[in-house]
Design a protein around this motif. Structure first.
Motif, short mmCIF file in Angstrom:
data_model
loop_
_atom_site.label_atom_id
_atom_site.label_comp_id
_atom_site.label_asym_id
_atom_site.label_seq_id
_atom_site.Cartn_x
_atom_site.Cartn_y
_atom_site.Cartn_z
N ILE A 111 -2.33 -3.48 9.79
CA ILE A 111 -2.74 -4.47 8.80
C ILE A 111 -1.59 -4.71 7.83
N THR A 112 -1.44 -5.96 7.39
CA THR A 112 -0.49 -6.24 6.32
C THR A 112 -1.25 -6.81 5.12
N GLU A 113 -0.83 -6.39 3.94
CA GLU A 113 -1.34 -6.93 2.69
C GLU A 113 -0.19 -7.62 1.95
N ALA A 114 -0.47 -8.81 1.43
CA ALA A 114 0.49 -9.52 0.59
C ALA A 114 0.06 -9.39 -0.87
N GLY A 115 1.04 -9.32 -1.75
CA GLY A 115 0.73 -9.19 -3.17
C GLY A 115 1.93 -8.67 -3.94
N ASN A 116 1.66 -8.11 -5.11
CA ASN A 116 2.75 -7.55 -5.91
C ASN A 116 3.44 -6.39 -5.21
N ASN A 117 2.69 -5.71 -4.37
CA ASN A 117 3.24 -4.58 -3.62
C ASN A 117 2.95 -4.78 -2.13
N PRO A 118 3.66 -5.69 -1.49
CA PRO A 118 3.38 -5.97 -0.07
C PRO A 118 3.55 -4.70 0.76
N ARG A 119 2.62 -4.49 1.68
CA ARG A 119 2.69 -3.25 2.45
C ARG A 119 2.11 -3.43 3.83
N LEU A 120 2.50 -2.54 4.71
CA LEU A 120 1.93 -2.42 6.05
C LEU A 120 1.12 -1.13 6.09
N LEU A 121 -0.06 -1.23 6.68
CA LEU A 121 -0.92 -0.06 6.86
C LEU A 121 -1.36 0.02 8.31
N GLU A 122 -1.53 1.22 8.77
CA GLU A 122 -2.24 1.46 10.03
C GLU A 122 -3.44 2.30 9.66
N VAL A 123 -4.64 1.79 10.00
CA VAL A 123 -5.86 2.45 9.59
C VAL A 123 -6.73 2.74 10.80
N SER A 124 -7.60 3.71 10.66
CA SER A 124 -8.56 4.03 11.71
C SER A 124 -9.71 3.04 11.64
N VAL A 125 -10.60 3.10 12.63
CA VAL A 125 -11.75 2.21 12.65
C VAL A 125 -12.66 2.48 11.45
N ALA A 126 -12.56 3.67 10.88
CA ALA A 126 -13.35 4.01 9.70
C ALA A 126 -12.64 3.65 8.40
N GLY A 127 -11.45 3.06 8.50
CA GLY A 127 -10.71 2.66 7.31
C GLY A 127 -9.81 3.73 6.73
N GLU A 128 -9.64 4.83 7.43
CA GLU A 128 -8.75 5.90 6.96
C GLU A 128 -7.29 5.46 7.16
N VAL A 129 -6.47 5.59 6.12
CA VAL A 129 -5.07 5.18 6.20
C VAL A 129 -4.27 6.23 6.96
N LEU A 130 -3.67 5.82 8.06
CA LEU A 130 -2.87 6.71 8.90
C LEU A 130 -1.38 6.54 8.64
N VAL A 131 -0.96 5.31 8.36
CA VAL A 131 0.43 4.98 8.06
C VAL A 131 0.42 3.98 6.93
N GLU A 132 1.36 4.14 6.00
CA GLU A 132 1.50 3.18 4.91
C GLU A 132 2.94 3.15 4.43
N PHE A 133 3.50 1.94 4.30
CA PHE A 133 4.83 1.83 3.69
C PHE A 133 5.01 0.43 3.11
N PRO A 134 5.88 0.29 2.10
CA PRO A 134 6.12 -1.02 1.50
C PRO A 134 6.94 -1.90 2.43
N LEU A 135 6.68 -3.20 2.36
CA LEU A 135 7.44 -4.16 3.13
C LEU A 135 8.64 -4.64 2.31
N ALA A 136 9.77 -4.79 2.97
CA ALA A 136 11.02 -5.13 2.28
C ALA A 136 11.22 -6.64 2.17
N CYS A 137 10.16 -7.35 1.85
CA CYS A 137 10.22 -8.80 1.73
C CYS A 137 10.27 -9.20 0.25
N GLN A 138 10.50 -10.50 -0.01
CA GLN A 138 10.49 -10.98 -1.38
C GLN A 138 9.09 -10.82 -1.97
N LYS A 139 9.02 -10.68 -3.29
CA LYS A 139 7.74 -10.41 -3.93
C LYS A 139 7.22 -11.56 -4.78
#
Length: 311
Positions: A111-139
């Motif tokens: 999943i990707t989220e856009a916003g003040n802190n853009p980030r990529l997440l990998e989550v389980s089907v239950a919504g548990e965050v498995l991977v998370e890191f900031p995206l190096a794009c413009q803000k």
């Protein structure tokens, strides 16, 4: 939101209705201002009452949708819809937008989220965050930060960053491993805006990138060199109008969607398929202004596509 079966009032037309037996037919999931599954016969079999950005139909019939922001989900969301219509919330966006959600072979979702802190997440089907890191794009411009992020078989990730004019390759720890520059050769000042929207790893390390606004699709080889380009000069008309989503089919053909395809010309195709020789072999139009943001080809000539959807 509740899954709705199609009613007859859903009016839509298919270019090529009454096609010969030797012509190509496809069924597909369409995501955008309207969300539906279109049958190969030109009759929609399913609709969903919300604007969507990304979507997948899984082998077991479950549909995964990335929802645009709305009153119900102010930051967007990712939902799972079972064949019986039961809807489950996988992720509720916490920032401006959720722009993609790719199901992985492990049962997780990228999943990707856009916003003040853009980030990529990998989550389980239950919504548990498995991977998370900031995206190096413009803000500064949230909406133009990123689109279709995808996990690769080696566990790394591709994320197109529109106003950075590049597809970024990230490691699992968020380290930038490389970039594919979508700037038009000979245009170092980027006067031609070629915003990467979809990046598809396929074949022997190739990456197909659909560039919205720049109205082109380009294929990079494993060394990052552009080896194939599709523009409106290659087509019967100006069919590339904000080409957002794309898909590489098992036979190597490419399907592209033009989000703005119906604005100037209602008969312009929303989706079309080309060979590597740039021959158009299939097209679809619906006579509507509303565009298709992304899609998934499900069947070809009534045969289910095999393997992961390269989209």
């Amino acid at each position: 939101m509740r899954l709705k079966l199609l009613v007859a009032a859903f009016a839509i037309s298919l270019v090529g209705t009454g096609a010969r037996a030797d012509e190509i037919t496809h069924s597909f999931l369409a995501c955008g201002q309207k969300t539906y599954i279109m049958g190969a016969d030109g009759v929609p079999s399913w609709t969903y009452p919300a604007n969507t950005r990304d979507g997948y139909v899984l082998d077991d019939g479950i549909i995964i949708l990335t929802l645009s922001k709305s009153k119900l989900h102010s930051g967007g969301a990712v939902v799972s819809i079972a064949p019986d219509g039961k809807e489950t919330l996988i992720w509720k966006g916490t920032q401006s937008e959720v722009n993609s959600a790719q199901p992985t072979a492990d049962g997780s979702f990228v999943i990707t989220e856009a916003g003040n802190n853009p980030r990529l997440l990998e989550v389980s089907v239950a919504g548990e965050v498995l991977v998370e890191f900031p995206l190096a794009c413009q803000k500064e411009n949230h909406h133009m930060q990123t689109r279709m992020a995808r996990k690769l078989p080696d566990g790394t990730y591709l994320a197109p960053h529109l106003l950075n004019f590049a597809v970024f390759h990230y490691g699992r720890d968020g380290k930038v491993l490389g970039k594919l520059d979508t700037t038009v050769p000979g245009d170092p000042d980027r006067k031609i805006h070629t915003w990467p929207f979809t990046a598809i790893r396929h074949g022997d390390g190739h990456t197909l990138v659909c560039c919205t606004n720049g109205n082109r699709a380009v294929d990079f080889d494993a060394n990052g060199k552009i080896v194939w380009t599709l523009t409106n000069d290659d087509l019967p008309g100006k069919w590339l109008q904000d080409p957002c989503g794309g898909q590489v089919l098992p036979n190597g053909n490419i399907v592209v969607t033009s989000y703005a395809g119906g604005r100037a010309d209602r008969n312009a195709p929303k989706l079309f398929e080309v060979t590597r020789e740039k021959q158009v072999v299939w097209k679809y139009a619906d006579g509507q202004k509303a565009g298709i943001h992304h899609f998934q080809i499900l069947t070809t000539n009534n045969e289910k596509l095999q393997g992961p959807a390269l989209k």
